[in-house]
Design an enzyme around this catalytic site. Structure first.
Site, PDB file in Angstrom:
ATOM      1  NE  ARG A 128      44.018  38.793  98.441  1.00 19.13           N
ATOM      2  CZ  ARG A 128      44.494  39.643  97.551  1.00 19.13           C
ATOM      3  NH1 ARG A 128      43.866  40.788  97.316  1.00 19.13           N
ATOM      4  NH2 ARG A 128      45.608  39.378  96.896  1.00 19.13           N
ATOM      5  CG  HIS A 179      42.531  44.963  90.760  1.00 20.75           C
ATOM      6  ND1 HIS A 179      41.453  45.613  91.335  1.00 20.75           N
ATOM      7  CD2 HIS A 179      42.989  44.112  91.724  1.00 20.75           C
ATOM      8  CE1 HIS A 179      41.268  45.185  92.568  1.00 20.75           C
ATOM      9  NE2 HIS A 179      42.183  44.256  92.835  1.00 20.75           N
TER      10      HIS A 179
END
Length: 324
Positions: A277, A108
């Site tokens: 992240r 993805h």
């Protein structure tokens, strides 16, 4: 793999190429310290060339990673993932025995259900596994270049449909769950992006569909779009287009969501892994029908050394297939 350091400016950064289609390691940079303009410009150019950058031994704070990310653009806030109260742009991925990983073991590109998907993602390991947990990357610009001319032209006129489908599983089927889901459907409606995207900074063309968020091709029946999308999804499985990252403590990866797919391998549960992240906000994807007047950043050529020279005719016999 090239082990030859490339100097983009005196005493700025060194670059070690890791893969033919994508990935390079940046050496000689401490991201806990501010980067001067020459260093940042060098890193930015290498990012456009190689699509994935690896920084090892970055024992830094989350604020340092966020500051580095902001050099590329504003940070975005994920609409579904839990975030830090005082740092909403930061996502902490802490997987362990009681919180197994989910949703990311599929090829993805992050958040392509957005009208303006992220430019890129930075991910840093803070608690690292003893074994397993690699992340794989695939260059979909290299995959596009590998297609024949006729297929490239056919795909260039198509638009793909996107939806936040994996996150639908986060909501229950009770009244409250349905209410929240309906609200989010209004905020994040299904939309279309070009199947072949033109990179806004490098001019590269890439295949911009992914198994996680793409649900069809505009104007096609499912019986028509399904096999075509499956063929495009499978291109990420070709090793020639891939790079596989083995994480170490304080490794940071930075990848270009506009041209790269990634796959987090879920082979480490019940070990604990903790990652931090951030994502950098991007722009609206455009296709080949949109004029592009920017620079063209080519994929770097493989640098050869004397060791790559063919052997002398008198050398020991080697296996050489006969040619007519």
């Amino acid at each position: 793999m090239s082990h030859v350091a490339q100097q983009h400016a005196p005493n700025v950064v060194s670059v070690v190429r890791l893969g033919r289609s994508l990935a390079a390691e940046i050496q000689g940079v401490d991201l806990s310290q501010p980067l001067n303009e020459a260093s940042f410009a060098a890193i930015h150019h290498v990012f456009l060339e190689n699509e994935v950058l690896i920084f090892r031994d970055q024992d830094i704070l989350a604020d340092d990673m966020m500051s580095f990310g902001r050099r590329f653009g504003p940070l975005s806030i994920h609409p579904f993932s839990p975030t830090m109260a005082d740092k909403p742009e930061l996502i902490v991925l802490d997987n362990h025995r009681d919180n197994p990983p989910r949703l990311t073991d599929i090829w993805h590109s992050d958040e392509t259900f957005r009208e303006t998907p992220p430019l890129g993602t930075m991910l840093r390991s803070t608690i690292t596994l003893r074994t397993g947990g690699d992340t794989m990357f695939a260059s979909m610009s290299a995959a596009f270049e590998g297609l024949d001319d006729r297929t490239q032209k056919f795909l260039s006129g198509l638009e793909a449909e996107f939806d936040f489908k994996p996150f639908r599983t986060l909501f229950g089927n009770d009244e409250e769950g349905r209410r929240k889901l309906h609200e989010l459907e209004g905020r994040w409606p299904q939309l279309c992006h070009p199947v072949i995207r033109v990179h806004p900074e490098s001019g590269r063309k890439s295949i911009f569909v992914n198994r996680q968020f793409t649900i069809g091709i505009k104007g096609m029946k499912a019986s028509e779009s399904g096999p075509l999308l499956e063929m495009l999804y499978r291109l990420a499985n070709q090793p020639e287009y891939q790079f596989r990252l083995q994480w170490r403590q304080n490794t940071m990866a930075f990848w270009d969501n506009r041209v790269v797919l990634h796959y987090a391998i879920h082979d480490y549960h019940p070990q604990r892994r903790r990652m931090e992240r951030v994502t950098i906000a991007g722009d609206k994807p455009f296709g080949v029908d949109h004029p592009y007047g920017g620079q063209l950043v080519e994929r770097p050529e493989i640098e050869l050394t004397d060791a790559d020279a063919p052997p002398a005719a008198t050398a020991m016999p080697v296996r050489i297939f006969k040619r007519d």
